[in-house]
Write a protein that holds these residues in place. Structure first.
Motif, short mmCIF file in Angstrom:
data_model
loop_
_atom_site.label_atom_id
_atom_site.label_comp_id
_atom_site.label_asym_id
_atom_site.label_seq_id
_atom_site.Cartn_x
_atom_site.Cartn_y
_atom_site.Cartn_z
N SER B 17 -10.55 -20.79 45.55
CA SER B 17 -11.31 -20.36 44.35
C SER B 17 -10.46 -20.38 43.09
CB SER B 17 -11.84 -18.94 44.53
OG SER B 17 -12.31 -18.72 45.81
N VAL B 18 -9.14 -20.41 43.26
CA VAL B 18 -8.26 -20.40 42.10
C VAL B 18 -7.71 -21.82 41.93
CG1 VAL B 18 -6.04 -19.52 41.27
CG2 VAL B 18 -7.72 -17.94 42.24
N LYS B 19 -7.74 -22.31 40.71
CA LYS B 19 -7.43 -23.73 40.48
C LYS B 19 -6.02 -24.14 40.88
CE LYS B 19 -8.80 -24.59 36.18
NZ LYS B 19 -9.79 -23.63 35.71
N SER B 20 -5.04 -23.35 40.38
CA SER B 20 -3.66 -23.75 40.62
C SER B 20 -2.73 -22.56 40.41
CB SER B 20 -3.27 -24.85 39.63
OG SER B 20 -3.35 -24.33 38.31
N GLY B 21 -1.49 -22.72 40.84
CA GLY B 21 -0.49 -21.68 40.60
C GLY B 21 -0.22 -20.82 41.82
N LEU B 59 5.28 -3.71 50.14
CA LEU B 59 5.06 -5.11 50.49
C LEU B 59 4.44 -5.87 49.31
CD1 LEU B 59 3.51 -4.73 54.07
CD2 LEU B 59 5.91 -5.11 53.47
N VAL B 60 4.72 -7.16 49.24
CA VAL B 60 4.08 -8.04 48.25
C VAL B 60 3.62 -9.29 48.99
CG1 VAL B 60 4.39 -9.38 46.13
CG2 VAL B 60 5.57 -7.17 46.39
N GLY B 61 2.42 -9.73 48.69
CA GLY B 61 1.90 -10.95 49.29
C GLY B 61 1.81 -12.04 48.22
N VAL B 62 2.19 -13.25 48.59
CA VAL B 62 2.11 -14.36 47.64
C VAL B 62 1.32 -15.51 48.28
CG1 VAL B 62 3.39 -16.10 46.34
CG2 VAL B 62 4.22 -13.74 46.43
N LEU B 63 0.33 -16.02 47.54
CA LEU B 63 -0.45 -17.18 47.97
C LEU B 63 -0.11 -18.34 47.05
CD1 LEU B 63 -2.13 -14.49 48.66
CD2 LEU B 63 -4.10 -16.01 48.84
N ASP B 64 0.29 -19.44 47.64
CA ASP B 64 0.60 -20.62 46.84
C ASP B 64 -0.60 -21.56 46.92
OD1 ASP B 64 1.52 -23.22 46.02
OD2 ASP B 64 3.58 -22.43 46.19
N VAL B 65 -1.26 -21.77 45.78
CA VAL B 65 -2.52 -22.52 45.80
C VAL B 65 -2.29 -23.98 46.19
CG1 VAL B 65 -4.49 -23.29 44.41
CG2 VAL B 65 -3.58 -20.96 44.14
N GLU B 66 -1.33 -24.64 45.53
CA GLU B 66 -1.11 -26.07 45.81
C GLU B 66 -0.50 -26.29 47.19
OE1 GLU B 66 -0.55 -24.61 42.94
OE2 GLU B 66 -0.93 -25.95 41.25
N ALA B 67 0.48 -25.46 47.55
CA ALA B 67 1.14 -25.67 48.85
C ALA B 67 0.26 -25.17 50.00
CB ALA B 67 2.48 -24.96 48.88
N LYS B 122 1.22 -21.49 36.86
CA LYS B 122 0.55 -20.25 36.47
C LYS B 122 0.84 -19.17 37.52
CE LYS B 122 -3.02 -17.70 34.82
NZ LYS B 122 -2.92 -16.94 33.58
N ILE B 123 1.19 -17.96 37.05
CA ILE B 123 1.38 -16.82 37.96
C ILE B 123 0.16 -15.92 37.81
CG2 ILE B 123 2.97 -14.96 38.65
CD1 ILE B 123 4.37 -17.68 38.37
N HIS B 149 -0.63 -6.24 30.59
CA HIS B 149 -2.08 -6.42 30.70
C HIS B 149 -2.58 -7.69 29.99
CE1 HIS B 149 -3.79 -3.19 33.15
NE2 HIS B 149 -2.61 -2.63 32.94
N ASP B 150 -1.81 -8.17 29.01
CA ASP B 150 -2.20 -9.43 28.34
C ASP B 150 -2.04 -10.63 29.27
OD1 ASP B 150 -2.41 -7.79 26.17
OD2 ASP B 150 -0.47 -8.37 25.30
N TYR B 151 -1.22 -10.49 30.27
CA TYR B 151 -0.93 -11.61 31.17
C TYR B 151 -1.79 -11.61 32.43
CZ TYR B 151 3.23 -13.06 28.56
OH TYR B 151 4.09 -13.53 27.60
N VAL B 152 -2.64 -10.60 32.57
CA VAL B 152 -3.48 -10.50 33.78
C VAL B 152 -4.35 -11.75 33.91
CG1 VAL B 152 -5.55 -9.32 34.59
CG2 VAL B 152 -3.50 -7.99 33.99
N SER B 153 -4.58 -12.19 35.14
CA SER B 153 -5.36 -13.42 35.37
C SER B 153 -6.85 -13.11 35.53
CB SER B 153 -4.85 -14.13 36.62
OG SER B 153 -5.75 -15.16 36.99
N LYS B 154 -7.63 -13.47 34.50
CA LYS B 154 -9.08 -13.24 34.60
C LYS B 154 -9.68 -14.14 35.67
CE LYS B 154 -9.53 -11.58 29.95
NZ LYS B 154 -8.83 -12.17 28.79
N GLU B 155 -9.10 -15.32 35.83
CA GLU B 155 -9.57 -16.23 36.88
C GLU B 155 -9.42 -15.57 38.26
OE1 GLU B 155 -7.29 -19.84 37.08
OE2 GLU B 155 -8.63 -20.76 38.58
N LEU B 156 -8.27 -14.93 38.47
CA LEU B 156 -8.04 -14.26 39.76
C LEU B 156 -9.01 -13.08 39.93
CD1 LEU B 156 -6.44 -13.89 42.39
CD2 LEU B 156 -4.78 -12.53 41.09
N ILE B 157 -9.18 -12.28 38.86
CA ILE B 157 -10.09 -11.14 38.96
C ILE B 157 -11.47 -11.62 39.42
CG2 ILE B 157 -11.39 -9.42 37.63
CD1 ILE B 157 -8.96 -9.02 35.85
#
Lengths: 462, 462
Positions: B17-21, B59-67, B122-123, B149-157
Motif C-alpha cells: 500500500s505504500v509506494k516506496s521507502g 522493540l522497533v519494526g522496519v518494513l522495506d518496501v522495495e526490498a 523516504k522514511i 510532526h512535520d515529517y509524519v507520513s500521511k501516506e503511511l497513516i
C-alpha cells in the motif's frame, strides 16, 4: 491532603537546609498510554507531594532560599474546559490551599529561572525520572538533555532525604492505612489461592482491592508460583498443586503513602515438610530482623544478623557446611537470598529511589558492599527513630544461579551442591513486613496482622 | 498472539500500500511512574501490535518496501538479567515467532535509517504520542523534536487506517471477549450501586475485574453521580439517594483489543418518572442508531438521525419547541448531547486516535462539521462492513453550558429554558454499546447482553 501548615513547615525547613539559590520542584504530567488523550492513572511526583501536597498535573513549585518565598507555576483551565470537566479550582486557589501565596502561569517559570541564572544564582533540581521533566529542565537551564543529570543538586538531594526519611506521626498513620489495604489484599490472595486458578485472577483481584480503597497498587504486584524468579511480573500460569505461590504486593493511599508486604503460601493450602523447613527459616529471619532493628544500628548489620539466622537454618538442613561466621562473611547466603533485607518506604514504595539508592540507603559512614547479595541491599545505613523500612528476608532456589556458582566453584567449600540440587524445583519463599523504627526498637506497621506463621496461613486458606 | 501468518499477511499488504521507502514502526518503552524502576503497566503501541504482535518493550519494526523485507530491532537480555527475570526469549526468537526473518540490536537501527536517508529514500513513520518515541525519531532522522510532526507520513497513516479499520473475524472474536469482560464489569457496578457507597469502591472493583480477566481497563473509567460532567474521572463522591450513577468503562483483552460500554442507573435502584423520561429518550436514540447503521451510510447521518429522535423526545417533554427539522439542523440537540455518537474501536478504545481523529473518522467525502455537538463526532464517514464503532447517545444537563446558551441566546427560539432549568440538578444519562457493521446492517458485540432497559437495570440492581 494534610493541613497547609504541614507543607509550610516542610518548605521552611527545606529553605533553611539549602544554602542559597532557588529550588525548582517539578510536578508530574499526564503520561500517555496508547494515544495522547488516553493517559495512565495520574501519579504526582512524591517530592512535589511532600512539599506542596497538590495532586494535579502540570505544576511546578519554586522555593527561593534568600527571599524566603515559595510559589506555584501552572496553567488555569479555560471556561470551555469547565463545560467538559466541571468546576475546577484556579491555580491560585490550589496554591492558597497549601499556604503558597504566589502563583503564576507556567510560561513565567522560564523567566524566573533565567533571571536567577543571570544573577549567578544556583538552580537546585532533583534527578528527573520522566523524560518530560528532563526536557523541561534542559530547556529551563539552556542545557542539552544528555547533560541534565550532571547539573542535579546533590545539596538538594541530601536536604530532601534528611527531611523525607524521618516520618511524622501523620505520615505513619497514612502508611498504616496503606498497610491495612495491603492486609485486605494479602488475605484475599490467600483465600483465592488454589490449584487451577490463574495467577492473573489473583493479581487482578488484589489490584482491584487497592483501587477500591486507595490509589491502586504501590508497584506492579508479583503473584507467582515461580517465586525463585525475583523480578517476575508474569501472571500467566495456572497454579499447580505442590507449588508455593509468592505474593509481593502493596497499596497506595489516596495521599500516595505506600505499603509493601510479601507472603508465600502452598497452592493447595497445606505446606509439605520440605516447604515448612525453608519457610520457617525465612520466618525466623523475619523475626530476627525485627528483633535487631533499632536506632543506632546499621541496617547492613541487621541484614548480616538475618543472614546468620538463615545460614544456621540452612546448615541444619545440610545445604550449607563449615564455619557459620565464615560462611556469612563470605556471602554464602547470597546464593539463597541474592537481594537485600529491605528499603525505605514512604511516598514511594522504594522511598526516594529516584534520587539514587546510595543517597537514601547509605551515607559517609556506611557504604554499599560489593559482595553479591549484600551489595543489593538498598538500605544499609544507621537506623534512626522515624525511619520506615521493609524487612523482607527470602530463600530461593534459582537454577541459573546455583548452576553458575557450582560451575565457577563460588563458595564451594561452604555449599553442599548435591543437596541443594534436591531443591531445584522448590521455588522461593519471601516474608516481608513494614516496620517503623521507634525510640525503643521497632514495630510492625498496620492495625491488622497479615497471617504469617504456617498455622495462620493454612487457617486463612481453609 | 495470532499465528505468524496473520502478521506476515498484514505486513505484506502494508508494503504494497505504500509506494516506496522504509516504514519505521516504533514499539513502546517502559513508562516510569514515580521512579525509574517503578513503571506503569506496560502497554505496547497498537500499530506495532497489529503488524508485529510482540508485547515486549523496546522493540522497533522496519518494513522495506522495495526490498520486500521486514526486520525487528531490539536488545537481548544479558545472563545477569536472566538470573533475576528467569528465561527470556532472544530477539531473534521473538522475530521468528511472528514470521520476521531478520533481527538486529537496537544500535543498528540508526545505521539502517541513515543509509536510507543517504540514498534519498523516504522514511515513513506515524505521529508519536510518547515523548520517548518523539525523541527517538528526531535522533534517527537528525531533526529537532519540535519538527517531528512535520515529517509524519500521511501516506503511511492512510495505509494503516485502511487496514486496521476493517476488522477480521479473529479480531472481532477478540473484541467480543473484551465485551464479555465489560459485561461482567457493568453488571458488578449495577449490583454494587447504592446510596452511601463511594464511587471509588465501584470504580476499583470493576477495574479489578478488568485486570482479573484481561489487561485492565481500556481507559480510565467514569463512575460518577455527576454524569453531566463529561470528562469526569473524579471518584470521590459518596453516592446519594435520588441521583443517577453513570458508568462508562471497558476492558482490554490480553491481546489488547478493547470494549467500551456506558450504562446509567438510579443510585437507589428505582428510576423516578422524571429519570425514566430522559432515560427512555436516550434508549430510543441508542436503538435508532443500531437501526440506521449499515454499510454505505455515513455515521454523521446516523448521528443526525439519533439527534432527531432526541429532539422529538425532548419536544414531548416541552424542553424543545418549534420545527424539529430546523432544530436538528441548527444543532439544538448539542445543548443536551455536546458529544458525538461514537468512534471506531479496536486495539485502541478510540481506535487509531494517535494518528489524528480526522484520518480515522473522516475522509475526502465526509468532512467534520464545525457545529457545536456534531463537530465533536469522532467517526463521521461512510460505514463499511467490518467497521466496529461505539453507539453512545447521551442526554445531559450541564449547568455551565445551559447558562452560557441562555446568556448568549443560542438557539433560544428552539429551547424552553424555563423548563430546562427544572433539570439543572438532573445529571446525565448515556447508553453505549459496541457495534459491528455487517453486510446486512449491524450487530451488537458481546455474547452477553448488558442490561439496558429500565426493567432490566432495575432487576439487576435488586
Amino acid at each position: 491532603m494534610f493541613e497547609a501548615k504541614t507543607y509550610i513547615d516542610r518548605r521552611n525547613l527545606l529553605r533553611k537546609s539549602v544554602k542559597s539559590g532557588i529550588i525548582v520542584l517539578l510536578g508530574n504530567n499526564e503520561a500517555p498510554r496508547n494515544y495522547p488523550n488516553n493517559g495512565y492513572h495520574f501519579r504526582q511526583d512524591s517530592t512535589f507531594l511532600y512539599y506542596f501536597g497538590l495532586n494535579h498535573s502540570g505544576l511546578v513549585g519554586v522555593l527561593d532560599v534568600e527571599a524566603d518565598t515559595d510559589c506555584i507555576y501552572g496553567n488555569d483551565y479555560t471556561i470551555d474546559d469547565i463545560i467538559w470537566m466541571g468546576d475546577q479550582p484556579a491555580i491560585s486557589e490550589l496554591a492558597t490551599s497549601v499556604g503558597v501565596k504566589k502563583s503564576y502561569p507556567l510560561s513565567e517559570l522560564s523567566k524566573t529561572v533565567l533571571s536567577a541564572i543571570r544573577r549567578g544564582r544556583k538552580i537546585h533540581f532533583l534527578p528527573p525520572y520522566r523524560l518530560h521533566n528532563t526536557v523541561q529542565i534542559a530547556q529551563l537551564q539552556g542545557i542539552h538533555t544528555a547533560r541534565v543529570h550532571d547539573y542535579v543538586s546533590k545539596e538538594l538531594i541530601k536536604a530532601v532525604v534528611a527531611q523525607r526519611e524521618i516520618k511524622s506521626a501523620a505520615e505513619i498513620a497514612e502508611i498504616e492505612k496503606a498497610c491495612d489495604i495491603g492486609y485486605k489484599m494479602h488475605v484475599a490472595a490467600m483465600k483465592m489461592c488454589r490449584a487451577g486458578i490463574y495467577e492473573l485472577e489473583i493479581a487482578g483481584a488484589i489490584e482491584g482491592i487497592a483501587l477500591q480503597f486507595g490509589n491502586g497498587v504501590s508497584f506492579h504486584s508479583i503473584v507467582t508460583q515461580n517465586g525463585q524468579t525475583l523480578h517476575n511480573h508474569y501472571h500467566g500460569n495456572k497454579l499447580t498443586d505442590g507449588r508455593l505461590m509468592l505474593c509481593d504486593a502493596g497499596a497506595e493511599t489516596l495521599m500516595n503513602y505506600c505499603s509493601d508486604f510479601t507472603r508465600t503460601m502452598p497452592v493447595n493450602g497445606k505446606f509439605t515438610d520440605k516447604q515448612k523447613d525453608i519457610y520457617n527459616i525465612v520466618l525466623a529471619a523475619n523475626i530476627k530482623a525485627q528483633k535487631e532493628a533499632k536506632p543506632g544500628v546499621t541496617y547492613q548489620n541487621v541484614h548480616l544478623a538475618v543472614a546468620r539466622v538463615m545460614a544456621e537454618g540452612l546448615q541444619q538442613l545440610g545445604l550449607i557446611k563449615g564455619n557459620i561466621d565464615d560462611a556469612v562473611a563470605n556471602g554464602v547466603v547470597g546464593l539463597f537470598m541474592p537481594h537485600g533485607l529491605g528499603h525505605q518506604l514512604g511516598l514511594d514504595v522504594h522511598d526516594m529511589e529516584d534520587f539514587g539508592e546510595n543517597y537514601v540507603g547509605y551515607d559517609d559512614i556506611t557504604t554499599r558492599s560489593a559482595q553479591f547479595g549484600l551489595g543489593s541491599l538498598r538500605m544499609g545505613k544507621v537506623l534512626r527513630e522515624g525511619h520506615v523500612v521493609t524487612s523482607e528476608p527470602g530463600c530461593y532456589f534459582v537454577p541459573a544461579l546455583i548452576k553458575k556458582w557450582e560451575r565457577e566453584k563460588i563458595n564451594s567449600s561452604f555449599i553442599n551442591f548435591q543437596k541443594v540440587e534436591n531443591f531445584l524445583d522448590f521455588g522461593g519463599v519471601r516474608l516481608e513486613d513494614d516496620i517503623l523504627i521507634t525510640a525503643a526498637g521497632c514495630r510492625k506497621l498496620g492495625k491488622h496482622h497479615v497471617p504469617i506463621t504456617v498455622e495462620e496461613v493454612e487457617e486463612t486458606m481453609m
